[in-house]
Design an enzyme around this catalytic site. Structure first.
Site, PDB file in Angstrom:
ATOM      1  N   GLU A  76       0.877  -1.171   0.000  1.00  0.00           N
ATOM      2  CA  GLU A  76       0.000   0.000   0.000  1.00  0.00           C
ATOM      3  C   GLU A  76       0.911   1.216   0.000  1.00  0.00           C
ATOM      4  O   GLU A  76       1.531   1.543   1.017  1.00  0.00           O
ATOM      5  CB  GLU A  76      -0.905   0.005   1.233  1.00  0.00           C
ATOM      6  CG  GLU A  76      -2.010  -1.006   1.175  1.00  0.00           C
ATOM      7  CD  GLU A  76      -3.055  -0.809   2.267  1.00  0.00           C
ATOM      8  OE1 GLU A  76      -2.783  -0.057   3.229  1.00  0.00           O
ATOM      9  OE2 GLU A  76      -4.136  -1.407   2.167  1.00  0.00           O
TER      10      GLU A  76
ATOM     11  N   ASP B 139      -4.165   8.763  11.314  1.00  0.00           N
ATOM     12  CA  ASP B 139      -2.861   8.139  11.476  1.00  0.00           C
ATOM     13  C   ASP B 139      -2.241   8.495  12.818  1.00  0.00           C
ATOM     14  O   ASP B 139      -2.389   9.618  13.308  1.00  0.00           O
ATOM     15  CB  ASP B 139      -1.910   8.564  10.354  1.00  0.00           C
ATOM     16  CG  ASP B 139      -2.234   7.885   9.037  1.00  0.00           C
ATOM     17  OD1 ASP B 139      -2.632   6.707   9.068  1.00  0.00           O
ATOM     18  OD2 ASP B 139      -2.114   8.531   7.984  1.00  0.00           O
TER      19      ASP B 139
END
Length: 295
Positions: A70, A81
């Site tokens: 990814e 995140d």
């Protein structure tokens, strides 16, 4: 913008002039069999490590049998995140040369040299796609040789346009849902997945694990199977071989390692090590053992 790789400076590809990628390998995580070892996907930000180093690292992942990378076009201050991934994105952005055009040029360069590894591009809507024509950008992403596309923070009103553009370009899409999403949301995400469905193990920031453990997702994975024939990959909190095996025990096709992979790159760079070889050791530490493989 341009991307500097070990092969030189590359122009961003377009549908008209991009080199034809090598014959595509089998679909994402095709080696997964019921009861067998799960596939493995790793997340990295393009530009961390720098693209010339990343090229060698990607070729190594193919050699080691990793199923999917990814690869994110870095964007700042992602609210989903954790600190490790956010530091990585900031390093990549501070170095420059890792915008969408640079990353597509990078994929166009490396993709023909891969025999097994597939690349799923992750692009943030606001940072990479908002100011582009979506259909044109999707065609350019497909022409680069990317095997799949995950659009981060896509506005719901554009979901149909995104799916139509991807289908027209022949580009499989990665869709996402949370383990705690309502059944309708899960079913919709599963139905629209044509590359794979990314099942986020729990709500929170990357790098954190579900309190119940990944094996407890078995019921959710089984329910999702009713809505898709595409692979189901589980991410968030996956960092060790034991975690990968727990994801497999839940019946998922693959495990996605994000923060732990990014942290391995960070440690190697801070220590002045050969990033590719240091990352090879990390990969070998998390790859599930094949039945025929000896210790």
């Amino acid at each position: 913008m341009s991307s500097h790789t070990a092969a030189g400076t590359l122009a961003a590809p377009t549908a008209a002039n991009a080199p034809a990628p090598a014959l595509a390998p089998a679909p994402f995580f095709a080696r997964r069999t019921p009861g067998g070892v799960p596939g493995l996907a790793l997340f990295l930000n393009a530009g961390d490590p720098p693209l010339p180093v990343l090229r060698d690292l990607v070729l190594m992942l193919d050699e080691e049998g990793v199923d999917c990378l990814e690869l994110a076009v870095p964007f700042p201050d992602s609210v989903t995140d954790g600190p490790v991934v956010r530091r990585s994105a900031r390093r990549a952005l501070d170095r420059g040369g890792a915008g969408l055009d640079d990353v597509l040029a990078f994929i166009a360069d490396v993709r023909p040299h891969l025999s097994h590894l597939r690349i799923a591009l992750l692009a943030d809507w606001s940072h990479s796609l908002k100011h582009r024509d979506l259909a044109t950008a999707t065609r350019e992403i497909a022409a680069s040789g990317a095997d799949g596309l995950l659009v981060h923070a896509l506005p719901p009103r554009l979901r149909a346009e995104h799916l139509e553009s991807a289908a027209a370009a022949g580009l499989p899409v990665v869709t996402t849902c949370y383990a705690k999403s309502d059944p309708e949301t899960q079913a919709l995400a599963a139905a629209h997945a044509s590359a794979y469905l990314y099942l986020v193990a729990h709500y929170g920031r990357s790098g954190t694990a579900p309190a119940e453990g990944h094996a407890a997702l078995a019921r959710t994975v089984t329910a999702l199977r009713a809505h898709t024939d595409s692979p189901i990959a589980v991410g968030f909190g996956v960092s060790t071989r034991r975690d990968v095996e727990a994801v497999g025990a839940a019946g998922a096709d693959a495990a996605i390692i994000g923060s732990a992979a990014v942290a391995a790159v960070e440690r190697a760079q801070e220590a002045g090590l050969d990033v590719t070889e240091a990352f090879r050791e990390f990969v070998r530490s998390v790859l599930p053992e094949e039945p025929h493989r000896t210790a």
